[in-house]
Design a protein around this motif. Structure first.
Motif, PDB file in Angstrom:
ATOM      1  N   LEU A 148       0.838  -1.193   0.000  1.00  0.00           N
ATOM      2  CA  LEU A 148       0.000   0.000   0.000  1.00  0.00           C
ATOM      3  C   LEU A 148       0.875   1.245   0.000  1.00  0.00           C
ATOM      4  O   LEU A 148       1.987   1.222   0.514  1.00  0.00           O
ATOM      5  N   PRO A 149       0.368   2.342  -0.593  1.00  0.00           N
ATOM      6  CA  PRO A 149       1.199   3.546  -0.631  1.00  0.00           C
ATOM      7  C   PRO A 149       1.469   4.078   0.781  1.00  0.00           C
ATOM      8  O   PRO A 149       0.621   3.974   1.653  1.00  0.00           O
ATOM      9  N   GLY A 150       2.650   4.621   0.971  1.00  0.00           N
ATOM     10  CA  GLY A 150       3.016   5.194   2.268  1.00  0.00           C
ATOM     11  C   GLY A 150       3.531   4.168   3.246  1.00  0.00           C
ATOM     12  O   GLY A 150       4.004   4.509   4.323  1.00  0.00           O
TER      13      GLY A 150
ATOM     14  N   TYR B 274       3.106  15.885   5.861  1.00  0.00           N
ATOM     15  CA  TYR B 274       4.307  16.529   6.379  1.00  0.00           C
ATOM     16  C   TYR B 274       4.379  16.124   7.838  1.00  0.00           C
ATOM     17  O   TYR B 274       3.444  16.345   8.598  1.00  0.00           O
ATOM     18  N   LYS B 275       5.477  15.492   8.206  1.00  0.00           N
ATOM     19  CA  LYS B 275       5.520  14.879   9.533  1.00  0.00           C
ATOM     20  C   LYS B 275       6.848  15.134  10.233  1.00  0.00           C
ATOM     21  O   LYS B 275       7.826  14.425   9.988  1.00  0.00           O
ATOM     22  N   PRO B 276       6.933  16.157  11.064  1.00  0.00           N
ATOM     23  CA  PRO B 276       8.140  16.328  11.872  1.00  0.00           C
ATOM     24  C   PRO B 276       8.070  15.449  13.127  1.00  0.00           C
ATOM     25  O   PRO B 276       7.003  15.289  13.710  1.00  0.00           O
TER      26      PRO B 276
ATOM     27  N   ILE C 242       4.147  12.621  -1.070  1.00  0.00           N
ATOM     28  CA  ILE C 242       2.851  12.615  -1.744  1.00  0.00           C
ATOM     29  C   ILE C 242       2.564  11.183  -2.191  1.00  0.00           C
ATOM     30  O   ILE C 242       3.454  10.491  -2.668  1.00  0.00           O
ATOM     31  N   GLU C 243       1.315  10.757  -1.962  1.00  0.00           N
ATOM     32  CA  GLU C 243       0.936   9.372  -2.255  1.00  0.00           C
ATOM     33  C   GLU C 243      -0.241   9.339  -3.226  1.00  0.00           C
ATOM     34  O   GLU C 243      -1.239  10.021  -3.010  1.00  0.00           O
TER      35      GLU C 243
ATOM     36  N   THR D 132       4.360   6.483  -4.258  1.00  0.00           N
ATOM     37  CA  THR D 132       4.730   7.458  -3.236  1.00  0.00           C
ATOM     38  C   THR D 132       6.032   8.128  -3.624  1.00  0.00           C
ATOM     39  O   THR D 132       6.994   7.450  -4.003  1.00  0.00           O
ATOM     40  N   LEU D 133       6.042   9.437  -3.494  1.00  0.00           N
ATOM     41  CA  LEU D 133       7.270  10.207  -3.666  1.00  0.00           C
ATOM     42  C   LEU D 133       7.518  10.838  -2.306  1.00  0.00           C
ATOM     43  O   LEU D 133       6.659  11.551  -1.785  1.00  0.00           O
ATOM     44  N   SER D 134       8.652  10.546  -1.682  1.00  0.00           N
ATOM     45  CA  SER D 134       8.830  11.047  -0.322  1.00  0.00           C
ATOM     46  C   SER D 134      10.290  11.268   0.020  1.00  0.00           C
ATOM     47  O   SER D 134      11.189  10.823  -0.703  1.00  0.00           O
TER      48      SER D 134
END
Lengths: 294, 788
Positions: B147-149, B575-577, B610-611, B628-630
């Motif tokens: 699955l994406p992500g 966006y996840k800090p 981005i998913e 997914t591009l991350s």
């Protein structure tokens, strides 16, 4: 212990698949910055084990597989005194001489370079030492160490198993070493040297090493059993060295680095006790015993 | 899970509403159906069943028609004349059991567009079984990495990495009990026996307030309840393992049980092929799942779930029988769960949970007077009490609240041994902690177009005594000074609020924009240095020196369904800090380290990406595409000169394609393709000779090369890609007997994917060679599954 576990889990995929596959690949790595390396040892018992090795790191893929020693350095070791809280290095500096300058050294010690010896220096128990190096280009490297009190090897014993005749037709033999750990905090580096009855030239001559402290055995008798296979008739030499804590920490990190690799490899940083270079100046309180397993 | 979602449109505002409530179940087995949809034709509104198969909907008085449906089942339409609250248990029939033709009537749910839920995906146990597998073993954890992500740790790995988080940042639960080490065989297989799995739910962001405790994701595995109509036996025979399940009614319609077991036999199979030096190895694992439930009335049901799984590794040296070791590790979990319906408006679920993970080692060397023995064990254990409530005010408000209390016992290690006549023992003290949380949330449909889900979760963590903290100096030697805490006396206390918010704006009836914010704390940390999972990895609590991990996650997404909800699509960005992330000082010994806290370093993490997700739900061809591009980084002051570096599992591109084709009644096939940027790795840049000596036999210098490292994770392993194909042949499928064959080919085009690389200096040719080790070449497998 953890390393032992890792070794087992290495095996797992192998068992799983009978064998995994591998292929040669080409890897391009960035160049590393050059760093100076020092391995210096002093002990109270064997003069051939008092030496300083100086070298330079090289790029990983540099095909040079020699020791890469640095010649032409001036190297001094000075004995110190502890007065109250201070350590003073007021003794006469012993100059260590490049082994390559001895006549016939090239054929006598093939591949040795950058190793400095002294014909007169011998260490003392409970004594601090200072190392000072000046390289030909003027770079200064220094460090200190301490030879702790010797913890003697109490005794050596062995068992010969007649029933376990191995393939060569020899009986298996298992040596065991006993010593009594003193009540204070102690750190050890134990080297084992098989069969050859001669002086070691550098601690790297030995066949196995163990670096350990007395966390679990403080103040008790310690028994070290060697399950490794020896044959009846083998001679085994043991060097039980008492070392300082900083030196212990270095050799522990060294052990991790030397056994690093595989899927679980992590970059290991050596915990040096030398200024200006990577490495350690280690004082060994050396106790030696030999056993012939007749 | 958001257990219920109002999907109202243009509803008449009627205050004197009644409710219809009850369970939806499989007609043949009595198994409750999670996520079934309920649709009121007249009102064009409805709901879904919660994770216990329970639903409540509000209805006006008068005549209404309700359609009950579940994917893969025949829908049921019932007309009610509403005069009072109605309790209606619904039985749905499996569409595949119809003998005439294959029809998959299914939900045409638009839940993914209309609910506020984001970043949440469900897969059924059946779907997981249809995916191509390695060695014929379907696997929950490998399935979700499609699955994406959600990224896989690499070849054969069950470790998963959600939106840049570590494997310890996933809360993995089996029937609500935490599973601390969800893998067998060093991560090659997961602990979930798919025969016993009903449903898998993963939440990777936009976490509703009823979930927390980990930064990155919640993986909720629900186990099957067992058939309460008749006895059913099912199982499978694969290449390396076999499975068997028995289920049936204890009392028909009232009570059922299921027992599932799985055991590997690779040890026996591989033995003849092992080279001599490995001959003494024995390795196997087993899993046992048991579950029973009792329906007291429409209002009360009780469930009992139990799981035990062990990996066992034995070794006896083939050359010396006196060298033995035995290592065993695994999870144990038990859950007692009580579902109670207080009134038509209040549903509750209360659990008492026990779970444990432990590792034991035993070594013996030699015999007689010279024998050396060593035993060690470590682990973690929890007792949990938890209660959740779902209130149904109207179809516009759906309110949940509840709380949970956990008592953690951390057991870093006990060791004892004897060498000859000498005994020694050592123990790293246990650590104890109370963890408490309370939450409330409301899913509120503000207007036809806008709905929100707002929640707040309050968390508390109290690391308590009895404990004695010894002081260590810079050289890691005890100074002699210590500080002691008595029973239950607080050592480190942390508390905080976690706001959660999600909103959905319907752009059209088939598309919506959603946004979510999640804040989470994590008080448990996995001590590992390698990035791979070892049975010896330790869980350690937040303490005076180890601050709780904290993450914020902002997500924004666009959702669109096509062709009457046959196709679902979505684009999500996040966006996840992350703060107070854990690493250990390089070279730290984790096992039996009395001063482990001092070796912890904490730093920051950041992940964004981005998913894209496209899914076809119905028809003879189904499947999905995810991309997914991350980018994920970590930054620690003490590492890499304080500069940010790529996370080991940073994956710029991650793509997966799953297509299932039903050719006819008997044959179906699935094809899977995955592509991912290679893992980041730290490779040596330099080396030097050290520990010098002289070999007098070979008459040459003797030394070892030590590697020097520079930038962390600056090298990329080659990309990972692979295609798998599987075909399922349904030999026979009737109510009485079912038999199917699964043929899988793993890694169809025989791609050599990197497992790790290593270097060998070759003195002869004066070169250093690099080798890449890869594990699985093209691997066909076959499995036979049955049910009667």
């Amino acid at each position: 212990m953890n390393k032992f576990l890792k070794n087992i889990f290495y095996l797992l995929p192998i068992i799983f698949l009978v064998s995994s596959c591998e292929k040669e690949i080409s890897v391009s790595l960035s160049d590393a910055k050059q760093q100076f390396i020092v391995e210096a040892s002093i002990n109270q018992r064997f003069q051939s084990l008092n030496y300083v090795f100086i070298s330079k790191s090289i790029d990983y893929f540099n095909p040079d597989l020699s020791m890469g020693g640095i010649k032409g350095a001036s190297v001094f070791i000075t004995e110190g005194k502890i007065i109250g809280a201070d350590t003073l290095y007021t003794g006469t500096p012993f100059q260590m001489i490049d082994i390559g300058t001895f006549p016939g050294a090239d054929s006598l010690f093939k591949g040795f370079s950058g190793i400095y010896f002294s014909t007169t220096l011998i260490g003392k128990e409970n004594t601090p030492y200072q190392l000072k190096i000046t390289l030909a280009d003027g770079t200064k490297i220094s460090g200190t160490t301490f030879i702790p009190k010797v913890v003697p090897i109490d005794s050596l014993s062995y068992v010969v198993k007649n029933e376990d005749v191995n393939k060569d037709g020899f009986n298996d033999a298992y040596p065991t070493l006993y010593f009594n750990d003193p009540s204070e905090q102690n750190n050890y580096r134990l080297a084992r040297y098989n069969n050859v009855d001669s002086l070691m030239l550098g601690w790297g001559s030995a066949d196995s090493y163990r670096t350990f402290d007395d966390q679990m055995i403080n103040g008790t008798q310690r028994v070290i059993f060697y399950p490794n296979q020896f044959k009846q008739g083998d001679t085994v030499n043991f060097y039980l060295n008492s070392i300082g804590r900083k030196e212990y920490i270095f050799w522990q990190s060294f052990g991790t680095a030397a056994n690093n690799g595989g899927p679980f490899a992590t970059p290991v940083q050596l915990k040096s006790n030398i200024t200006g270079a990577i490495g350690s100046f280690t004082g060994y309180g050396c106790s030696y015993k030999r056993i012939i397993m007749k | 899970m958001l257990c219920y979602t109002a999907l109202a449109q243009n509803k008449p505002a009627i205050s004197d509403r009644f409710t219809i409530s009850g369970y939806i179940k499989d007609s043949a087995s009595g198994e409750s159906l999670i996520g079934s949809t309920i649709y009121i034709k007249e009102l064009k509104t409805g709901g879904v069943t919660n994770e216990y198969g329970y639903y409540i909907i509000s209805v006006p008085p008068g005549k209404i028609t309700v359609v009950y449906s579940f994917i893969g089942y025949k829908s049921k339409e019932i007309t009610f004349n509403i005069k009072q609250n109605i309790k209606q248990t619904i039985l749905l029939k499996d569409a595949n059991l119809e003998t005439k033709e294959v029809i998959v009537t299914g939900e045409r749910s638009d839940r993914n567009v209309k609910s506020t839920e984001m970043s949440r995906i469900e897969i059924s146990g059946e779907k997981i079984k249809s995916l191509p597998v390695i060695f014929g073993e379907p696997d929950v954890l490998k399935a979700i990495t499609l699955l994406p992500g959600i990224k896989s740790g690499g070849e054969g790995s069950t470790g998963f990495y959600v939106r840049g988080g570590g494997p310890d940042q996933n809360l993995v639960m089996m029937d609500e009990a935490v599973v601390y080490n969800p893998s067998h065989l060093l991560g090659f297989m997961s602990v979930f026996n798919t025969d016993a799995v009903k449903n898998v739910e993963i939440i990777k962001g936009g976490m509703p307030a009823n979930y927390g405790g980990r930064l990155s994701s919640i993986l909720n595995v629900s186990m099957r309840d067992g058939n309460n109509q008749k006895y059913v036996f099912s199982g499978g025979v694969g290449i390396i393992a076999s499975r068997f399940s028995a289920e049936g009614p204890i009392k028909k319609n009232k009570s059922s049980f299921i027992v599932s077991a799985r055991r590997t036999y690779i040890d026996a199979l591989v033995q003849p092929f092992l080279p001599g030096e490995y001959k003494g190895n024995g390795y196997y694992f087993y899993d046992l799942n048991a579950k029973a439930n009792y329906i007291f009335s429409d209002k009360d049901r009780l469930y009992f779930s139990f799981y035990i799984g062990r990996d066992i590794f034995n070794f006896t040296s083939p050359v010396n029988k006196d060298i033995n070791f035995n290592i065993a590790w695994g999870n144990t979990a038990a859950t007692i769960r009580w579902n109670h319906v207080f009134s038509d408006k209040l549903f509750s679920n209360t659990c008492i949970i026990y779970n444990r993970y432990d590792l034991t080692n035993k070594f013996t060397f030699g015999s007689g007077a010279a024998q050396a023995q060593f035993q060690a064990s470590s682990g973690i254990q929890d007792w949990t009490l938890k209660s959740d409530y779902q209130c149904h005010f109207s179809n516009k408000h759906y309110f949940k609240f509840g709380g949970q209390y956990i008592f953690h016992t951390f057991k870093p290690g006990i060791a004892s041994g004897t060498v000859g006549a000498v005994n020694f023992s050592d123990e790293i003290q246990n650590k104890y902690a109370h963890e408490l949380n309370i939450y409330a949330m409301d899913e509120w449909q503000i207007s036809h177009r806008l709905s929100i889900n707002a929640g707040l979760r309050w968390v508390l963590f109290d690391n308590v005594g009895p404990y004695t903290q010894y002081q260590f100096d810079d050289n890691n030697i005890k100074t002699g000074a210590s500080q002691s805490w008595g029973n239950n006396q607080s050592i480190a206390f942390y508390t905080g609020f976690e706001p959660r918010f999600a909103a959905n704006y319907l752009v059209t009836d088939h598309s919506s924009i959603k946004a979510a914010f999640t804040q989470t704390y994590q008080f448990l940390n996995l001590a590992t240095t390698s990035g791979a999972s070892f049975p010896s990895d330790l869980w350690i609590p937040s303490s005076e020196t180890i601050k709780p991990q904290l993450a914020y996650q902002y997500a924004l997404g666009y959702y669109h369904n096509f062709k009457d909800n046959e196709w679902e699509s979505s684009v999500e960005t996040y966006y996840k800090p992350m703060y107070n992330q854990i690493e250990f000082k390089p070279g730290t010994r984790l096992f039996f380290n009395q001063n482990l806290d001092a070796a912890v370093i904490q730093g920051k993490g950041l992940s964004y990406g981005i998913e894209f997700f496209l899914k076809k739900k119905f028809g003879n061809t189904t499947g999905w595409f995810g991309y997914t591009l991350s980018k994920t980084t970590r930054q620690f002051d003490e590492l890499n000169n304080g500069e940010a570096f790529y996370y080991r599992y940073d994956r710029t591109h991650d793509l997966s394609l799953v297509v299932t084709q039903q050719f006819n009644k008997k044959w179906s096939g699935t094809i899977v393709f995955v592509y991912g940027t290679g893992n980041a790795a730290t490779l040596p840049t330099g080396r030097f000779a050290y520990r010098i000596g002289y070999d007098q036999i070979l008459n040459q210098a003797k030394f070892v090369f030590i590697d020097l490292y520079d930038q962390i994770n600056s090298y990329r392993l080659p990309a990972y890609h692979r295609m798998d194909v599987s075909f399922t042949y349904m030999q026979k499928k009737t109510v009485k007997w079912e038999s199917s064959w699964n043929f899988s080919v793993y890694n169809v085009y025989n791609r050599a994917n990197p497992y790790f690389i290593y270097f060998v200096p070759d003195i002869q040719s004066q070169t250093i060679k690099a080798y890449m080790v890869y594990l699985f070449p093209i691997l066909p497998s076959v499995a036979w599954n049955f049910r009667f």
